[in-house]
Design an enzyme around this catalytic site. Structure first.
Site, PDB file in Angstrom:
ATOM      1  CG  HIS A 223       2.240  -0.587  16.509  1.00 38.06           C
ATOM      2  ND1 HIS A 223       1.433  -1.596  16.996  1.00 38.06           N
ATOM      3  CD2 HIS A 223       1.766  -0.324  15.255  1.00 38.06           C
ATOM      4  CE1 HIS A 223       0.534  -1.930  16.093  1.00 38.06           C
ATOM      5  NE2 HIS A 223       0.708  -1.173  15.024  1.00 38.06           N
TER       6      HIS A 223
ATOM      7  CD  GLU B  42     -11.514  -0.844  -7.469  1.00 40.78           C
ATOM      8  OE1 GLU B  42     -11.904  -2.008  -7.302  1.00 40.78           O
ATOM      9  OE2 GLU B  42     -11.997  -0.089  -8.340  1.00 40.78           O
TER      10      GLU B  42
ATOM     11  CG  HIS C 271     -13.570   3.793  -8.516  1.00 43.47           C
ATOM     12  ND1 HIS C 271     -14.708   3.639  -7.763  1.00 43.47           N
ATOM     13  CD2 HIS C 271     -13.229   2.558  -8.957  1.00 43.47           C
ATOM     14  CE1 HIS C 271     -15.035   2.356  -7.729  1.00 43.47           C
ATOM     15  NE2 HIS C 271     -14.160   1.677  -8.447  1.00 43.47           N
TER      16      HIS C 271
ATOM     17  CG  HIS D 288     -12.215  -1.089 -13.100  1.00 41.68           C
ATOM     18  ND1 HIS D 288     -12.149   0.281 -12.957  1.00 41.68           N
ATOM     19  CD2 HIS D 288     -12.637  -1.551 -11.888  1.00 41.68           C
ATOM     20  CE1 HIS D 288     -12.509   0.622 -11.738  1.00 41.68           C
ATOM     21  NE2 HIS D 288     -12.825  -0.469 -11.075  1.00 41.68           N
TER      22      HIS D 288
ATOM     23  CG  HIS E 114      -2.895   1.139  16.774  1.00 47.75           C
ATOM     24  ND1 HIS E 114      -2.359   2.255  16.174  1.00 47.75           N
ATOM     25  CD2 HIS E 114      -2.552   0.097  15.970  1.00 47.75           C
ATOM     26  CE1 HIS E 114      -1.735   1.929  15.060  1.00 47.75           C
ATOM     27  NE2 HIS E 114      -1.834   0.608  14.922  1.00 47.75           N
TER      28      HIS E 114
ATOM     29  CG  HIS F 228     -17.167   0.585 -12.005  1.00 51.50           C
ATOM     30  ND1 HIS F 228     -17.049  -0.780 -12.193  1.00 51.50           N
ATOM     31  CD2 HIS F 228     -16.369   0.886 -10.943  1.00 51.50           C
ATOM     32  CE1 HIS F 228     -16.233  -1.286 -11.292  1.00 51.50           C
ATOM     33  NE2 HIS F 228     -15.797  -0.302 -10.529  1.00 51.50           N
TER      34      HIS F 228
ATOM     35  CG  HIS G  19       1.294   2.441  11.720  1.00 55.44           C
ATOM     36  ND1 HIS G  19       2.222   1.467  11.448  1.00 55.44           N
ATOM     37  CD2 HIS G  19       0.236   1.813  12.301  1.00 55.44           C
ATOM     38  CE1 HIS G  19       1.752   0.297  11.845  1.00 55.44           C
ATOM     39  NE2 HIS G  19       0.551   0.475  12.363  1.00 55.44           N
TER      40      HIS G  19
ATOM     41  NE  ARG H 253       2.544  -4.882  14.351  1.00 54.57           N
ATOM     42  CZ  ARG H 253       3.405  -3.906  14.640  1.00 54.57           C
ATOM     43  NH1 ARG H 253       3.902  -3.812  15.871  1.00 54.57           N
ATOM     44  NH2 ARG H 253       3.741  -3.031  13.709  1.00 54.57           N
TER      45      ARG H 253
ATOM     46  CD  GLU I  12      -3.263  -0.705  11.748  1.00 56.11           C
ATOM     47  OE1 GLU I  12      -2.068  -0.468  12.009  1.00 56.11           O
ATOM     48  OE2 GLU I  12      -3.989  -1.424  12.474  1.00 56.11           O
TER      49      GLU I  12
ATOM     50  CD  GLU J 200       2.752  -4.238  10.581  1.00 56.58           C
ATOM     51  OE1 GLU J 200       2.711  -4.742  11.708  1.00 56.58           O
ATOM     52  OE2 GLU J 200       2.084  -3.232  10.277  1.00 56.58           O
TER      53      GLU J 200
END
Length: 416
Positions: free
Chosen positions: A126, A315, A310, A354, A171, A308, A128, A123, A132, A194
């Site tokens: 590059h 999520e 968050h 959930h 990276h 539970h 971003h 890959r 990531e 991407e």
């Protein structure tokens, strides 16, 4: 014409009202008025038939959508997506496919990529605009990164390992032998794609030759054979020994003080019960991971990821293996159940209740990924057992002695 008395009209109205009330009577496990679910169609089987156009192979993957439990109510934005129907970008050396908010409207905070590199597949170098986070699902991969101080790291990661590359740090990734690697990428921006990264080949190709000469201190002709178009993914030669690459990149400042890689899959469980286990990686133990926290959850057959929510972040889920069923609860009330299989993606908005069931006969494993420096959840049973029992009893009509038997240590996975 017969005369209708006021008394007879009131009597008839009362009879109708009583009949309607009886038809709508709510009960435990069947709470809605009018009642919902196949349970309420007894004596009228035509209510369940579906004679219209359909795709049985697809529909069979979603039994909870075809026949929701009677406790489901109302609707929600679709919280299921999948890499399985995401188009692949295939090149010599590997492929990639992605699901961003453009494909999955609810997913505001995280976008995801599934990528495969052959042994030696690269890959391209590059960086971003977003951070990531990577998770190796099979094989092994060599990663390289340079931090803002000029300190480089080269590391090999295997199945179950993760990495975190902060936004803007350059990276590269390369598949190792014998079979290359496949991995998940998560970006801390639901809109991040991407296919819109900053690539070394494109910058050099779009920089005047004389600027390149001045920047690198060599003749312009040095760059005469650089690619004119991006490489993105391409087949390369297998890298040499890791120690050789590490020695080659070491500068005067040494290596970064904190590793950009972490062994999530092989770390001791953060929480373990008879029902399964949870492993958590966030900035508390994976120090560089400042914007993404994650948990890897394994449920044994029949086990439950407890009820539970968050409080700190949405999520984003990646389903690795097994068969699962998730129900999400929101105000309204709204409750919707959906089925998940390997390669699927789930999404739960911050503070929505959930729970997840393993409905298969093998272990269920999935990732919970959050745009947050730390992992946080609130257990329903933990809340109930840490509220004065008399108060809870008045809410739920349950004896305080019974409430005392509820789990009070935040099990994460049931049974304990």
């Amino acid at each position: 014409m017969a005369r209708v008395s006021r008394r007879s009209m009131l009597s008839a109205a009362g009879t109708v009202a009583a009949t309607v009330a009886a038809a709508k009577a709510a009960s435990f496990g069947n709470p809605d008025e009018p009642p919902q679910g196949a349970l309420n169609t007894k004596g009228n089987p035509a209510s369940l038939t579906d004679p219209g156009p359909q795709n049985p192979a697809l529909g069979a993957q979603f039994p909870s959508a075809q026949s929701p439990p009677p406790t489901d109510v109302s609707d929600m934005p679709m919280f299921w997506a999948s890499f399985n129907n995401a188009p692949k970008r295939i090149q010599n050396g590997g492929w990639a496919r992605q699901v961003t908010q453009a494909d999955f409207a609810i997913a505001e905070t995280i976008s995801g990529v599934d990528m495969k590199l052959t042994a030696g597949g690269i890959r391209e170098m590059h960086w971003h605009l977003a951070a990531e986070w990577g998770f190796v699902t099979s094989g092994a991969c060599r990663v390289t990164i340079l931090d803002e101080m000029g300190r480089a790291q080269v590391a090999d990661v295997k199945q179950g390992d993760i990495w975190y590359f902060p936004a803007g740090l350059p990276h590269s990734l390369q598949g190792l032998g014998p079979d290359g690697c496949e991995f998940l990428l998560c970006f801390d921006d639901g809109k991040a794609t991407e296919y819109n990264t900053l690539l070394i080949t494109e910058w050099l190709a779009h920089t005047p030759p004389q600027i390149l000469a001045e920047n690198f201190g060599v003749p312009a002709e040095t760059f005469a054979k650089i690619p004119l178009h991006q490489l993105y993914i391409f087949q390369g030669e297998l890298p040499g020994p890791l120690a050789v690459d590490q020695a080659a990149v070491k500068g005067k400042l040494g290596f970064p003080p904190n590793s950009f890689t972490f062994s999530l899959g092989s770390m001791p469980p953060t929480r373990q019960t008879r029902g399964g286990e949870v492993r958590i990686a966030d900035s508390g133990n994976f120090l560089v991971s400042k914007t993404i926290a994650a948990a890897m959850v394994t449920l044994r057959p029949g086990a439950l990821r407890e009820m539970h929510w968050h409080p700190n972040a949405d999520e984003w889920q990646y389903w690795i293996k097994g068969k699962g069923r998730m129900t999400v609860f929101d105000s309204g009330p709204r409750a919707v159940t959906m089925d998940f299989n390997p390669g699927d993606i789930g999404y739960v908005k911050r503070s929505n209740g959930h729970y997840i069931q393993n409905v298969g006969d093998t272990d269920l494993q999935f990732l919970e990924v959050f745009r947050s420096p730390y992992f946080a959840d609130v257990s329903l049973s933990d809340w109930v057992t840490h509220t004065p029992p008399a108060l809870v009893a008045q809410h739920l009509n349950i004896d305080p002695a019974t409430i005392a038997k509820f789990p009070n240590n935040k099990p994460e996975v049931m049974p304990e």
